[in-house]
Design an enzyme around this catalytic site. Structure first.
Site, PDB file in Angstrom:
ATOM      1  N   THR A 125      -4.967  13.586   4.819  1.00 27.72           N
ATOM      2  CA  THR A 125      -3.569  13.734   5.247  1.00 27.72           C
ATOM      3  C   THR A 125      -3.403  15.039   6.034  1.00 27.72           C
ATOM      4  O   THR A 125      -2.867  15.036   7.151  1.00 27.72           O
ATOM      5  CB  THR A 125      -2.622  13.704   4.035  1.00 27.72           C
ATOM      6  OG1 THR A 125      -2.943  12.570   3.243  1.00 27.72           O
ATOM      7  CG2 THR A 125      -1.175  13.620   4.473  1.00 27.72           C
ATOM      8  N   ASN A 171      -2.175  19.183  -2.142  1.00 31.34           N
ATOM      9  CA  ASN A 171      -3.221  18.529  -1.356  1.00 31.34           C
ATOM     10  C   ASN A 171      -2.959  18.606   0.146  1.00 31.34           C
ATOM     11  O   ASN A 171      -3.835  18.997   0.927  1.00 31.34           O
ATOM     12  CB  ASN A 171      -3.353  17.061  -1.809  1.00 31.34           C
ATOM     13  CG  ASN A 171      -4.262  16.267  -0.909  1.00 31.34           C
ATOM     14  OD1 ASN A 171      -3.835  15.765   0.130  1.00 31.34           O
ATOM     15  ND2 ASN A 171      -5.536  16.198  -1.255  1.00 31.34           N
ATOM     16  N   LYS A 188       0.854  -1.195   0.000  1.00 23.92           N
ATOM     17  CA  LYS A 188       0.000   0.000   0.000  1.00 23.92           C
ATOM     18  C   LYS A 188       0.880   1.232   0.000  1.00 23.92           C
ATOM     19  O   LYS A 188       1.821   1.328   0.777  1.00 23.92           O
ATOM     20  CB  LYS A 188      -0.880   0.006   1.270  1.00 23.92           C
ATOM     21  CG  LYS A 188      -1.842   1.168   1.339  1.00 23.92           C
ATOM     22  CD  LYS A 188      -3.101   0.885   0.568  1.00 23.92           C
ATOM     23  CE  LYS A 188      -3.897   2.121   0.246  1.00 23.92           C
ATOM     24  NZ  LYS A 188      -3.464   2.842  -0.978  1.00 23.92           N
ATOM     25  N   SER A 213      -7.167   5.871   3.303  1.00 24.00           N
ATOM     26  CA  SER A 213      -7.116   4.967   2.139  1.00 24.00           C
ATOM     27  C   SER A 213      -7.549   3.560   2.560  1.00 24.00           C
ATOM     28  O   SER A 213      -8.283   2.879   1.843  1.00 24.00           O
ATOM     29  CB  SER A 213      -5.696   4.888   1.583  1.00 24.00           C
ATOM     30  OG  SER A 213      -5.454   5.927   0.656  1.00 24.00           O
ATOM     31  N   GLY A 227      -2.704   8.256  -4.356  1.00 32.22           N
ATOM     32  CA  GLY A 227      -2.067   9.475  -4.847  1.00 32.22           C
ATOM     33  C   GLY A 227      -0.830   9.873  -4.059  1.00 32.22           C
ATOM     34  O   GLY A 227      -0.534   9.325  -2.996  1.00 32.22           O
ATOM     35  N   ASP A 228      -0.102  10.805  -4.606  1.00 33.67           N
ATOM     36  CA  ASP A 228       1.033  11.466  -3.941  1.00 33.67           C
ATOM     37  C   ASP A 228       1.299  12.723  -4.781  1.00 33.67           C
ATOM     38  O   ASP A 228       0.385  13.196  -5.483  1.00 33.67           O
ATOM     39  CB  ASP A 228       2.257  10.533  -3.887  1.00 33.67           C
ATOM     40  CG  ASP A 228       3.344  11.036  -2.940  1.00 33.67           C
ATOM     41  OD1 ASP A 228       3.187  10.887  -1.715  1.00 33.67           O
ATOM     42  OD2 ASP A 228       4.356  11.608  -3.404  1.00 33.67           O
ATOM     43  N   LYS A 251       5.272   3.792   8.375  1.00 37.08           N
ATOM     44  CA  LYS A 251       4.067   4.614   8.540  1.00 37.08           C
ATOM     45  C   LYS A 251       2.840   3.715   8.633  1.00 37.08           C
ATOM     46  O   LYS A 251       2.005   3.862   9.534  1.00 37.08           O
ATOM     47  CB  LYS A 251       3.948   5.549   7.336  1.00 37.08           C
ATOM     48  CG  LYS A 251       2.722   6.438   7.353  1.00 37.08           C
ATOM     49  CD  LYS A 251       2.476   7.130   6.017  1.00 37.08           C
ATOM     50  CE  LYS A 251       3.700   7.812   5.462  1.00 37.08           C
ATOM     51  NZ  LYS A 251       3.370   8.717   4.328  1.00 37.08           N
ATOM     52  N   LYS A 281       5.488   1.998  -3.007  1.00 38.00           N
ATOM     53  CA  LYS A 281       5.377   3.324  -3.620  1.00 38.00           C
ATOM     54  C   LYS A 281       5.637   3.157  -5.106  1.00 38.00           C
ATOM     55  O   LYS A 281       6.311   2.206  -5.510  1.00 38.00           O
ATOM     56  CB  LYS A 281       6.426   4.273  -3.036  1.00 38.00           C
ATOM     57  CG  LYS A 281       6.107   5.730  -3.238  1.00 38.00           C
ATOM     58  CD  LYS A 281       5.193   6.217  -2.135  1.00 38.00           C
ATOM     59  CE  LYS A 281       4.756   7.647  -2.293  1.00 38.00           C
ATOM     60  NZ  LYS A 281       4.067   8.120  -1.089  1.00 38.00           N
TER      61      LYS A 281
END
Ligand code: NDP
Ligand code: 2IT
Length: 450
Positions: free
Chosen positions: A207, A239, A88, A383, A163-164, A112, A124
């Site tokens: 976030t 964001n 994830k 998420s 997303g990132d 995390k 990632k």
């Protein structure tokens, strides 16, 4: 032509990016007090296994721009560790993306995700594609081409990207559409989807809101302080930054800065989020210089006008600072400036935005410091809530997700601060986070065998 190709190759094969080693070195240093406490860590080679990704997937993304010119980008997915659950973590679209950067982000994500207490592993991915200046149709074509290469490696129980930087709900929507067309599957293979089809309420806010919930808890427990009436500085204008500013303002704080890759806005009366949103949201990536044109009394400082590795965004008086843009954006000089200007807390919204020397100085000077893997975990947590809702075909309302997020951020703070105390590192939330997360992942790795 040849020169351009060689320059691009050099960038994508660059070995000078040290962010992965920086992330590993921080974690291993934190773990020194505990690696000897359990002989199984050595017996099962936990540290060596933990720093080696399960899989590094690289693929070619070919797409056509609006003039039918062919473009090639590198696409990646780093599946680092799935001991606690499916891989994830987000996807980053930015020209600075290399395997090294994504390895650092995927490695951080393991810890995390472990801190959330939820069943998710670490990964990632992304591309060196630059979304700046691209039309909506170009973004769509790129996302579709990216998913054509990525889809065999992901799945709701396998690996769930989100997303990132450069990837928000618009991009996730296009990626999901293509996944569905290819596989005929309608499931939670991606999170951060638009609410219209399977997204969770509050994922866009999660976030940033989570960062502020964490900060509120930390300030209340450690200093018996609140954010009300306090001057805060925030970097970034994407964001995470926007929703950090929004929640800080809801709690009565006065946020006087935001920034982007080109410069910083200082607005002593408090950032006007409507203006930032007009410049930056929905794929618009306009310069923040436009803010100063619209708001009298605000000042725009171009990045290149600022001296010696310092950043304007950290050189102003504040109670708490929230780096929410990108890695290594808060340097030693910035930390010195923050201390000089009376800052009592630095709460990371971005991933690894503070350089190691800056963290060491802040900690020595008793500035409360929260690492991103603790304070920005609200995004990935929501998420996971989205994955839960998709799996059970439920839709939770905004307040329910918000309450669960607030509670989860308090739990993370508690886990991190208690672990720091337990290992005689009181108020060292870097060590607390790394040790608490490591113990959870290591136990799972031992129990699943080699
Ligand atoms: P966005 O793409 O929405 O925004 C990124 C912001 O950072 C933009 O303002 C961008 O400026 C700025 N920025 C990007 N690169 C640089 C750079 N090299 N120097 C200075 N500014 C830069 O991304 P997010 O807000 O989603 O992500 C911000 C950070 O938060 C990242 O570290 C990300 O990994 C982390 N994060 C994100 C989560 C999420 O849910 N989205 C969850 C947890 C962490 P410009 O507008 O000029 O491009
Ligand atoms: O860094 C991160 O935690 C994210 N970009 C969010 C990851 C996710 O899966 O929601």
């Amino acid at each position: 032509m040849v020169e351009k190709i060689l320059a691009n190759l050099e960038k994508s094969n660059c070995v000078t990016d040290n962010t992965f080693l920086q992330a590993v070195s921080e974690v291993l240093t934190s773990l020194e007090p505990i690696v000897k406490t359990d002989s199984r860590y050595e017996q099962f080679a936990i540290l060596e296994r933990l720093v080696t990704p399960d899989r590094v997937i690289q693929f070619k993304v070919q797409w056509l721009d609006d003039n039918n010119h062919v473009h090639i980008n590198n696409g990646y997915r780093i599946q680092f560790n799935n001991s606690l659950g499916p891989y994830k973590g987000g996807l980053r679209f930015h020209p600075s993306v290399t395997t090294g950067v994504l390895k650092f982000l995927a490695f951080e994500q393991i810890f995390k995700n472990a801190l959330t207490g939820l069943p998710i592993g670490g990964a990632k991915g992304g591309s060196d594609f630059d979304p700046k200046g691209k039309s909506d149709f170009e973004i769509m074509r790129f996302c579709r081409a990216f998913m054509r290469e990525l889809y065999p490696y992901i799945g709701a129980r396998v690996d769930v990207p989100a997303g990132d930087i450069g990837v928000g709900s618009r991009e996730i929507g296009y990626l999901f559409g293509e996944y569905k067309r290819i596989t005929h599957q309608y499931d939670g293979v991606l999170s951060g989807k638009p609410y219209a089809f399977g997204g969770s309420l509050m994922r866009p806010q999660a976030t940033g809101y989570g960062v502020v919930y964490f900060a509120r808890e930390m300030l209340s427990q450690e200093l018996q302080e609140t954010l009300e009436g306090k001057v805060c500085t925030v970097s970034g204008a994407g964001n995470v930054a926007i929703h950090t500013i929004e929640k800080l303002q809801q709690l009565g704080a006065i946020v006087v800065t935001c920034s982007d890759s080109d410069g910083t806005i200082y607005d002593p009366r408090g950032i006007d989020l409507t203006v930032v949103r007009e410049l930056k949201e929905n794929g618009r990536r306009l310069s923040l210089a436009g803010y100063a044109d619209q708001i009298p009394g605000s000042v725009y400082t171009q990045k290149s006008d600022y001296p010696n590795g310092a950043h304007a965004v950290w050189n102003t008086s504040c109670f708490a600072a929230f780096p929410c843009a990108t890695q290594n954006e808060l340097t030693l000089i910035d930390a010195q400036n923050l201390i000089k200007n009376g800052c009592v807390a630095v709460v990371e919204g971005a991933n690894m935005p503070t350089e190691p020397e800056a963290i060491a100085l802040l900690q020595r000077e008793s500035v409360l410091f929260s690492p991103g893997k603790a304070s920005n975990a609200g995004g990935v947590a929501v998420s996971e809530f989205e994955m839960s809702q998709n799996a059970s075909m439920e839709k939770w309302d905004f307040d329910k997700v918000d309450r669960k997020l607030d509670e989860l951020m308090r739990q993370i703070y508690k886990r991190v601060s208690l672990t720091a105390k337990e290992y005689d590192r009181e108020r060292n939330f870097v060590d607390g986070a790394n040790i608490a997360a490591f113990k959870r992942v290591a136990e799972a790795m031992i129990l699943e065998g080699v």
